[in-house]
Design an enzyme around this catalytic site. Sequence first.
Site, PDB file in Angstrom:
ATOM      1  N   HIS A   1      47.215  53.588  13.437  1.00 33.44           N
ATOM      2  CA  HIS A   1      45.788  54.270  13.813  1.00 33.44           C
ATOM      3  C   HIS A   1      45.388  55.599  13.211  1.00 33.44           C
ATOM      4  CE1 HIS A   1      45.278  51.220  17.291  1.00 33.44           C
ATOM      5  NE2 HIS A   1      46.544  51.377  17.222  1.00 33.44           N
TER       6      HIS A   1
ATOM      7  N   ASN B   1      42.232  48.476  22.483  1.00 37.53           N
ATOM      8  CA  ASN B   1      41.786  47.967  21.399  1.00 37.53           C
ATOM      9  C   ASN B   1      40.611  47.252  21.370  1.00 37.53           C
ATOM     10  OD1 ASN B   1      43.918  48.976  19.964  1.00 37.53           O
ATOM     11  ND2 ASN B   1      45.205  47.020  19.889  1.00 37.53           N
TER      12      ASN B   1
ATOM     13  N   TYR C   1      54.031  57.346  22.788  1.00 41.64           N
ATOM     14  CA  TYR C   1      52.694  58.297  22.401  1.00 41.64           C
ATOM     15  C   TYR C   1      53.272  59.703  22.582  1.00 41.64           C
ATOM     16  CZ  TYR C   1      50.163  54.018  22.321  1.00 41.64           C
ATOM     17  OH  TYR C   1      49.513  52.709  21.604  1.00 41.64           O
TER      18      TYR C   1
END
Length: 848
Positions: free
Chosen positions: A214, A287, A501
């Site tokens: 991303h 998404n 993350y």
Amino acid sequence: MLSQAGGNVLQVVFQCLGTLMAGNSAGSFLTTMPKTTPPANGQNQSGKSAAKSSNAAKAAVRNTDSGPARTRPAAGGDVLAEKMAQTEALAAAMPFNATKAAEHGFANATQPQQGATAEPASRLPTASTLSEENGTEKTGSVAPEGVNAAIEPLDRVRVDSSGQGLTTNQGVAVSDNQNSLKFGLRGPALLEDFVLREKVTHFDHERIPERIVHARGSGAHGFFECHAPLTQYTKAAPFKEAGKITPVFVRFSTVAGERGSKDTARDVRGFAVKFYTDEGNWDLVGNNMPVFFIQDAMKFPDLVHAVKPEPHHQMPQAASAHDTFWDFVSLMPESTHMLMWVMSDRAIPRSFATMQGFGVHSYRFVNDAGESVFVKFHWNPTAGTHSLVWDEAVKISGADPDYHRRDLWERIESGAYPEYELGVQIFTEAQAEQFSFDILDATKIIPEELIPVQPVGRMVLNRNPDNFFAETEQVAFCTAHVVPGIDFSNDPLLAGRIHSYVDTQISRLGGPNFHEIPINSPIAPVHNNQRDGMHRQAIPRGRVAYEPNSLAGGCPFQAGAAQGFVTVPARLQAQEEQAKVRGKPEKFADHYTQATLFYESQTPAEQAHIAAAFRFELSKVTVPAIRQRTVSMLRNASEALAKKVAEGLGMDTLPDAMPLALAQPAKPEVTVSPPLSLMARPGDGSIKARKIALLVAPGVMGESMAQVQAALLAEGAVPRLVAPHIGSVATAEGKTLDADASLENEPGFLFDALVLPDGQAAVDALAKDGHTMEFIKDQYRHGKTILALGAASALLEKAGVPATLPDGKPDVGLIIAPSGSAADAVATFIKGIALHRHPERETDPPRV
Ligand code: HDE
């Protein structure tokens, strides 16, 4: 805000504190404390020592390395002595850890208590330093009580240099920004030139690592507005009342390409939303497709290594059409469903404003009573879903790699704000157990026929960032960022994400304090005992950085179950014997049923695009065995699709179908689900922000063009005059039009629709230019609406545009308007544009 008082134990603590405070002047110090605190040497501002305070107490407090056996209350205004007395009282108010016992047992584990606190008599004992009141322009004033000033609107860090002189990073005015410091005009540059060195050093470090996936993204600010309270299901802050507004920041992205890659690659799009709720940040990191390639986080690094440019030669960029990707996915049959989505037009959206978003995993809603249901999140664009076609996407990649970024920016600047409805599918554990699929499997959807999508609010993106790097690049999303009322399911893919993350942000954003970067900091107050680390910004007041403590009155204290985040204790009851295992539930082995469902739910044009995409991608594979393997996998999802793909790849015979991992999958509840088609969401019929090319050349009938342009502008569309070159164009009526785009700098595939002009001279001029023919052919081939005014029909003929559809029926996307009828024709034209595209025109290969 959290209340300071807890249960019975705390009341005892407060009584205790009250007794201690009674009989000395400390209780009133708060109101009598002078605005400017005397210096630490005990002299007040007038220079006289505080006469009434006891000398013993005064002496005792003037050192920091030991203390007296007993602290006497110090009357008489000696602030240091007061501080010591109040500190003693504060610590004594917590003679033991009153909540220790509550750390044990199951009941306490699910309902943690609020921590014990004691209120100091004044702010003296919790101060780091008595000199805190000696403010300057730099230090500011004393920390406002109970406030974390690092958490404020972005205004606190916005910089506007209008009218300002240039300075160094130390604020020193720079006299010359053109020349380095040299020994004589032609002499050597000098090492002492700190202005040059600071400037170049900073420049040398301007880049940070890009996201591992991303990397290419575009962001926008906006807000979420709740339609009606959802408190029956969740206590999450954004859903508390009708009309409640929560600020958001959204980042859309492609997955595989690098930061500078193209926007229109065939790829999944990230759809990450940061809700700055008043109870902390909630990130819904989703998404534009509701399923994923894999079922377990263990496989994510493998997937990403397979899709990224191949390691030996770093090719291809931002593309899945290569050996390693198809090698991997064809050995991972659970990816078949996601492959259907990625080969569909969903993977080449027209705009971020015309694509859906999905949370993908099953999450949980939790209400005030602690009851929990499962939830799946859906974002549905008000403008409808609309995608590109492949030929168009490929061409756009070359002409405008920033196509989606530009579109998002321009929509927001022009006030055509992208808007999405948030929908939820809510279901219980009992329902989940009945489904033919496992709701913990991220390769499965819950068909809307089983659990309808209920709209719960809307999101509007109405502000572009001021600075791409500071906001869009530095924003850090994380699935672990949840607020009370939202919780996780046991989806093993989600579990891996909860870890990944934060971990990745630590290296990308240079340490553990990335939450303090303005775009990431919540609007909810932040108070904890985390300290230090690279780039720390907060300057915590006081000396306490641990819990439990008595020296800060127990603050910041444990919030407890009433206000704090409490994990739902019971996650989906395990059906198997409880044990530590590495494995998957049986239903995860049904790899094809929903791939079939998706394919069968598409319109014929969409099915044709899916087949063409598989054909294209697999034709780029250099190892025939990988193609064979993929087709053998596809046979389990759709014989028709597999056959079509095999034909397109020149396979003489179909390979055997791949053996099934689950011999007898459960019977699916539905075999067709119309909402899975992009055509199911035509949108609100608006043509706002649509780009329309009005071709002009000298001799154009300017009046008719002006009429069309005005009508399109009135609808919020963006009509642009495109001529062989930019500049003034003389009209047949003796006026001039100003073309701001040329056939060369804005090719036809960049526009949503086309107007061809009336006026013989203009038509003749355009007919001579090869660009015009390409322009018209692309518009036609990509299914765009075309309006040909008067003499322009000759241009259509020259470009070879057929008058009717392949089946002989009239083409509603092709509007031929005789001279003088532009005003009437434009209404039909606008309706045609609102349909997005005319797929009924398509053939494979294309006629034009
Ligand atoms: Fe991500 N993903 N992901 N992902 N993901 C990242 O975090 C990861 C997955 C998604 O605009 C990374 O900050 C793992 C599913 C978006 O900044 C990283 C797994 C979905 C974004 C990461 C997944 C997503 C990311 C890279 C499998 C859809 C961009 C940089 C267990 C629901 C957010 C970063 C933005 C970014 C890990 C799978 C969505 C490496 C381990 C499924 C939208 O942490």
